[in-house]
Design an enzyme around this catalytic site. Sequence first.
Site, PDB file in Angstrom:
ATOM      1  N   PHE A  51       7.305  10.196   1.576  1.00  0.00           N
ATOM      2  CA  PHE A  51       6.460  10.085   2.418  1.00  0.00           C
ATOM      3  C   PHE A  51       7.129  10.638   3.722  1.00  0.00           C
ATOM      4  CE2 PHE A  51       3.990   8.072   6.200  1.00  0.00           C
ATOM      5  CZ  PHE A  51       3.027   8.486   5.799  1.00  0.00           C
ATOM      6  N   ASP A  98      11.145   3.216  -1.705  1.00  0.00           N
ATOM      7  CA  ASP A  98       9.939   2.812  -0.857  1.00  0.00           C
ATOM      8  C   ASP A  98       8.945   2.248  -1.722  1.00  0.00           C
ATOM      9  OD1 ASP A  98       7.730   2.662   0.918  1.00  0.00           O
ATOM     10  OD2 ASP A  98       8.397   4.524   2.181  1.00  0.00           O
ATOM     11  N   TYR A 107       0.575  -3.298   4.432  1.00  0.00           N
ATOM     12  CA  TYR A 107      -1.145  -3.270   4.976  1.00  0.00           C
ATOM     13  C   TYR A 107      -1.852  -2.555   3.812  1.00  0.00           C
ATOM     14  CZ  TYR A 107       1.300   0.956   6.829  1.00  0.00           C
ATOM     15  OH  TYR A 107       2.305   1.844   6.964  1.00  0.00           O
ATOM     16  N   LYS A 108      -1.253  -2.172   2.662  1.00  0.00           N
ATOM     17  CA  LYS A 108      -1.991  -1.362   1.713  1.00  0.00           C
ATOM     18  C   LYS A 108      -2.625  -2.318   0.636  1.00  0.00           C
ATOM     19  CE  LYS A 108       1.098   2.725   2.461  1.00  0.00           C
ATOM     20  NZ  LYS A 108       0.424   3.484   3.074  1.00  0.00           N
ATOM     21  N   ARG A 142      -7.747  11.666  -2.505  1.00  0.00           N
ATOM     22  CA  ARG A 142      -7.085  10.871  -3.186  1.00  0.00           C
ATOM     23  C   ARG A 142      -7.947   9.472  -3.158  1.00  0.00           C
ATOM     24  NH1 ARG A 142      -1.765   8.698   0.265  1.00  0.00           N
ATOM     25  NH2 ARG A 142      -3.485   7.943   1.317  1.00  0.00           N
TER      26      ARG A 142
HETATM   27  C1  LIG Z   1       5.338   5.542   1.174  1.00  0.00           C
HETATM   28  C2  LIG Z   1       5.311   5.181   2.692  1.00  0.00           C
HETATM   29  N1  LIG Z   1       6.344   4.993   3.603  1.00  0.00           N
HETATM   30  C3  LIG Z   1       6.420   4.516   4.794  1.00  0.00           C
HETATM   31  C4  LIG Z   1       5.190   4.616   5.430  1.00  0.00           C
HETATM   32  C5  LIG Z   1       5.217   4.301   7.018  1.00  0.00           C
HETATM   33  O1  LIG Z   1       5.191   3.042   6.939  1.00  0.00           O
HETATM   34  P1  LIG Z   1       5.254   2.307   8.576  1.00  0.00           P
HETATM   35  O2  LIG Z   1       4.409   2.792   9.400  1.00  0.00           O
HETATM   36  O3  LIG Z   1       5.246   0.901   8.302  1.00  0.00           O
HETATM   37  O4  LIG Z   1       6.714   2.678   9.153  1.00  0.00           O
HETATM   38  C6  LIG Z   1       3.963   4.765   4.848  1.00  0.00           C
HETATM   39  C7  LIG Z   1       2.748   4.811   5.329  1.00  0.00           C
HETATM   40  O5  LIG Z   1       1.574   4.808   5.011  1.00  0.00           O
HETATM   41  C8  LIG Z   1       4.067   5.171   3.394  1.00  0.00           C
HETATM   42  O6  LIG Z   1       3.119   5.249   2.699  1.00  0.00           O
END
Ligand SMILES: Cc1ncc(COP(=O)(O)O)c(C=O)c1O
Length: 421
Positions: A124, A202, A227-228, A381
């Site tokens: 990401f 992650d 939050y997912k 998706r």
């Molecule tokens: C795999 C992944 N890592 C990190 C993040 C970003 O997270 P945050 O906004 O909590 O920093 C996301 C956001 O969707 C994500 O999907």
Amino acid sequence: MNTLEFAQQCDQQDELATFYDRFHHPKDLIYLDGNSLGKQPLAVKAIIDQVITEQWGDRLIRSWNEHWLKLPQQIGDQIAQLLKVNTSEINVGESTSVNLYKLAHALVRSRRFGNQLITDSLNFPTDNYILEGIQSQLNLKAIITIQYPSDLEADLEVLKENIARNPGVICLSLVSYKSAYRYPMKMLNDFAKEHQSIIIWDLSHSVGAVDLELKASYTLAAVGCTYKYLNGGPGAPAFLYIDQSLVSALETPIQGWFGHSQPFDFSADYVAAKGVAQFKAGTPQILSLASLKAGLSITLEASTKRLQVKSQQLSTYLLSLIETELTPLGFRLESPRDANQRGSHLTLSHEESWRICQCLQHPKPNRPTIIVDFRPDRFLRIGITPLYTRFEDLWRTAERLKEIVSTEEYLNHDGTKPVVT
Ligand SMILES: Cc1ncc(COP(=O)(O)O)c(C=O)c1O
């Protein structure tokens, strides 16, 4: 198999079906966001109402001692149970980005591993930005961002070659947000260990839908959001995990008062708290922590083992609908076919993805609104949250996709994509 009756029968036989009733479901909406925000657990309203009315409203500052100071620990206990690690190895709070910064920075500075930062093109974007920032702040060699022939799955030989040649701190998303490709966690952790390296996983796209066994997979470091699939709510606090064998070798880069060994002594000198508590920085987000409790409790009750089984049943079902009904209409599956190599969404591509997505979101009369994600330039998706996604939802979505393409309904929409989607 391709009938509404069959899908409804599968839902009737689903042992987790009653968890559907624990969530708020907007009328005429099939929600398959994949997955940027989970649905709202019904229990959240009462929890938040109590925090706002009694704790904040009436008890005010007294609520810190009565409730709030122990809240991060209570949430940390629940996350530790989900990940099957010790409570003393989890810190909850802030965003995934901030937790990754703290953890990667501390691991590089510990000198326990090589000092090369590695990531790949499946990760990401924020993770890669964070590593780039650390690289320039600590004056390290340029980070390695491995590019594979496709952005949909990793080439494990290429990944291993890079680790072997450049030991260090590697950051990978266990489930890639693009294709749902899932890495073989244990094999890569073992490989990293043999090469003076560590992988920070992650877990944002896996926790709550994939049955994670962090100890059994020899995972030493991880971050993730809530939050997912954990349905913690918008901006819900993220978490950081560090194995207890490493924590005493680390120093947080953010020396905040909540990470002080005695924060309420208000001393002039900073003395880091022992263990993972040093990674606390400032005042915890009480309202978000309180609402997260509801989603975590439901997930623990359902059990991640059972949730993973259901996620795979649902995605295998959707995959079969895609292959029989949608591939002939120009859709292409862009996720791994093997359920053990993917997380809990399926990615499709189609040359008209954008307009198809518009039809799903703005349907003609008597059709449900269906929310999936469009990802440039041609990807759809489809997220599967095993706590509340039903076989029937997937059947109806496949039917709509079929209708939109076979009747060319998508031609009713403008093909111009907005800058922000
Ligand atoms: C795999 C992944 N890592 C990190 C993040 C970003 O997270 P945050 O906004 O909590 O920093 C996301 C956001 O969707 C994500 O999907």
